[in-house]
Design a protein around this motif. Structure first.
Motif, short mmCIF file in Angstrom:
data_model
loop_
_atom_site.label_atom_id
_atom_site.label_comp_id
_atom_site.label_asym_id
_atom_site.label_seq_id
_atom_site.Cartn_x
_atom_site.Cartn_y
_atom_site.Cartn_z
N LYS A 108 0.82 -1.22 0.00
CA LYS A 108 0.00 0.00 0.00
C LYS A 108 0.85 1.26 0.00
O LYS A 108 0.46 2.29 -0.56
N ASN A 109 2.03 1.19 0.60
CA ASN A 109 2.90 2.37 0.67
C ASN A 109 3.52 2.74 -0.66
O ASN A 109 4.18 3.77 -0.77
N LEU A 110 3.31 1.91 -1.69
CA LEU A 110 3.77 2.30 -3.03
C LEU A 110 2.94 3.46 -3.57
O LEU A 110 3.35 4.16 -4.49
N GLN A 111 1.74 3.66 -3.01
CA GLN A 111 0.88 4.79 -3.40
C GLN A 111 1.28 6.04 -2.61
O GLN A 111 0.45 6.76 -2.07
N THR A 112 2.59 6.29 -2.54
CA THR A 112 3.11 7.33 -1.65
C THR A 112 2.54 8.71 -1.93
O THR A 112 2.32 9.49 -1.01
N ASP A 113 2.30 9.02 -3.20
CA ASP A 113 1.81 10.36 -3.55
C ASP A 113 0.47 10.67 -2.88
O ASP A 113 0.15 11.84 -2.61
N GLU A 114 -0.32 9.63 -2.63
CA GLU A 114 -1.65 9.84 -2.06
C GLU A 114 -1.63 9.85 -0.53
O GLU A 114 -2.64 10.15 0.10
N PHE A 115 -0.49 9.48 0.08
CA PHE A 115 -0.43 9.31 1.52
C PHE A 115 0.36 10.40 2.22
O PHE A 115 1.26 11.01 1.64
N THR A 116 0.02 10.63 3.47
CA THR A 116 0.80 11.50 4.34
C THR A 116 1.80 10.65 5.12
O THR A 116 1.73 9.41 5.11
N ASN A 117 2.70 11.31 5.83
CA ASN A 117 3.63 10.58 6.69
C ASN A 117 2.88 9.71 7.70
O ASN A 117 3.30 8.61 8.02
N LYS A 118 1.76 10.24 8.18
CA LYS A 118 0.96 9.50 9.16
C LYS A 118 0.39 8.21 8.56
O LYS A 118 0.42 7.14 9.20
N ASN A 119 -0.11 8.28 7.32
CA ASN A 119 -0.64 7.09 6.64
C ASN A 119 0.45 6.04 6.43
O ASN A 119 0.24 4.85 6.66
N ILE A 120 1.61 6.52 5.96
CA ILE A 120 2.73 5.61 5.68
C ILE A 120 3.19 4.93 6.96
O ILE A 120 3.43 3.71 7.00
N ASN A 121 3.29 5.70 8.03
CA ASN A 121 3.70 5.15 9.32
C ASN A 121 2.69 4.11 9.81
O ASN A 121 3.07 3.05 10.32
N ALA A 122 1.40 4.40 9.64
CA ALA A 122 0.35 3.46 10.05
C ALA A 122 0.48 2.13 9.30
O ALA A 122 0.31 1.06 9.88
N ASN A 123 0.80 2.20 8.00
CA ASN A 123 0.98 0.98 7.21
C ASN A 123 2.18 0.18 7.68
O ASN A 123 2.12 -1.06 7.78
N PHE A 124 3.28 0.87 7.96
CA PHE A 124 4.47 0.18 8.48
C PHE A 124 4.15 -0.49 9.81
O PHE A 124 4.56 -1.63 10.06
N GLN A 125 3.42 0.20 10.67
CA GLN A 125 3.10 -0.36 11.99
C GLN A 125 2.14 -1.54 11.88
O GLN A 125 2.26 -2.52 12.63
N GLN A 126 1.19 -1.45 10.93
CA GLN A 126 0.28 -2.58 10.71
C GLN A 126 1.06 -3.81 10.24
O GLN A 126 0.79 -4.93 10.68
N PHE A 127 2.01 -3.59 9.34
CA PHE A 127 2.86 -4.69 8.87
C PHE A 127 3.55 -5.36 10.05
O PHE A 127 3.52 -6.58 10.20
N GLN A 128 4.17 -4.54 10.91
CA GLN A 128 4.92 -5.09 12.04
C GLN A 128 4.01 -5.82 13.03
O GLN A 128 4.37 -6.90 13.52
N SER A 129 2.85 -5.25 13.31
CA SER A 129 1.93 -5.87 14.28
C SER A 129 1.43 -7.23 13.79
O SER A 129 1.44 -8.22 14.53
N ILE A 130 0.99 -7.27 12.52
CA ILE A 130 0.47 -8.52 11.96
C ILE A 130 1.58 -9.55 11.86
O ILE A 130 1.40 -10.73 12.19
N TRP A 131 2.77 -9.13 11.41
CA TRP A 131 3.89 -10.05 11.27
C TRP A 131 4.34 -10.59 12.63
O TRP A 131 4.64 -11.78 12.76
#
Length: 224
Positions: A108-131
């Motif tokens: 999802k973070n490949l759609q960087t242009d559409e995201f804020t730093n907060k969105n990107i951070n949330a995706n990274f954190q979701q990855f880590q939590s699920i993993w």
């Protein structure tokens, strides 16, 4: 596919996974995501698109190899205890599915242009939590592999002791990470346990490459 071939495929796959994980998770992920620099995340991902895509490709290869190893380890150990081998294989497949679901948030973070730093951070954190949740399940798989190694009776005690310890470590550490991922205690424990956790599967991989299934091969040759 005979037992020797199964052992070689398993050993090579496990070693390849360790090397690729060292790049994708050990190097690329830590270069791209630093939780204490959230304001720079968008620029960091945008400026390192090649590294980001290489990380994702590495994870995809790991997912494929995980599924392959789920089958080859089952085939290798099924004669020692088919029930435990089947359960172990099923658990690794479940872990792989969870890892794949976690990776979706990195994609999802490949759609960087559409995201804020907060969105990107949330995706990274979701990855880590699920993993991290998936790695608790992976720890159960490693424990069962350690039991199968013991039942096999040809694998040195030190290797199955290490594997059993690695399984317990995976479970304990990632429960702690889910509860409080940013604590100093968890980070120190991760550094201490990283080597023994890695040595469990790597030790098995090397043994499989060197000795796995060889006794059966020799018996087959002399019976011809």
């Amino acid at each position: 596919m005979n037992k020797r071939q199964t052992a070689i495929i398993s050993g090579i796959s496990l070693i390849l996974m360790a090397i690729i994980a060292g790049f994708s998770v050990g190097y690329a992920f830590t270069e791209l995501y630093q939780y204490n620099q959230i304001d720079m995340l968008k620029d960091n991902v945008l400026n390192n698109q090649g590294l980001y895509k290489a990380m994702l490709l590495g994870i995809l290869i790991i997912l494929i190899l995980d599924l392959l190893v789920s089958y080859t380890l089952y085939k290798y150990f099924e004669t020692d205890n088919k029930k435990i081998s089947s359960i172990s294989s099923a658990i690794r497949i479940i872990y792989t599915v969870i890892f794949g679901m976690a990776t979706f948030y990195l994609i999802k973070n490949l759609q960087t242009d559409e995201f804020t730093n907060k969105n990107i951070n949330a995706n990274f954190q979701q990855f880590q939590s699920i993993w991290n949740g998936g790695l608790i399940i992976f720890g159960v798989h490693i424990l069962l592999i350690g039991i199968l190694m013991k039942l096999h009776q040809k694998i040195p005690k030190i290797l199955w002791y290490l594997t059993l310890f690695a399984g317990v470590s995976y479970i304990f550490l990632h429960i702690l990470k889910l509860a409080n991922s940013g604590s100093g205690l968890v980070m120190n424990l991760e550094m201490i346990l990283a080597l023994p956790m890695a040595l469990g599967e790597l030790g098995l991989a090397i043994w499989l490459l060197i000795k796995g299934g060889k006794d059966l091969k020799l018996i087959n040759k002399t019976s011809r």
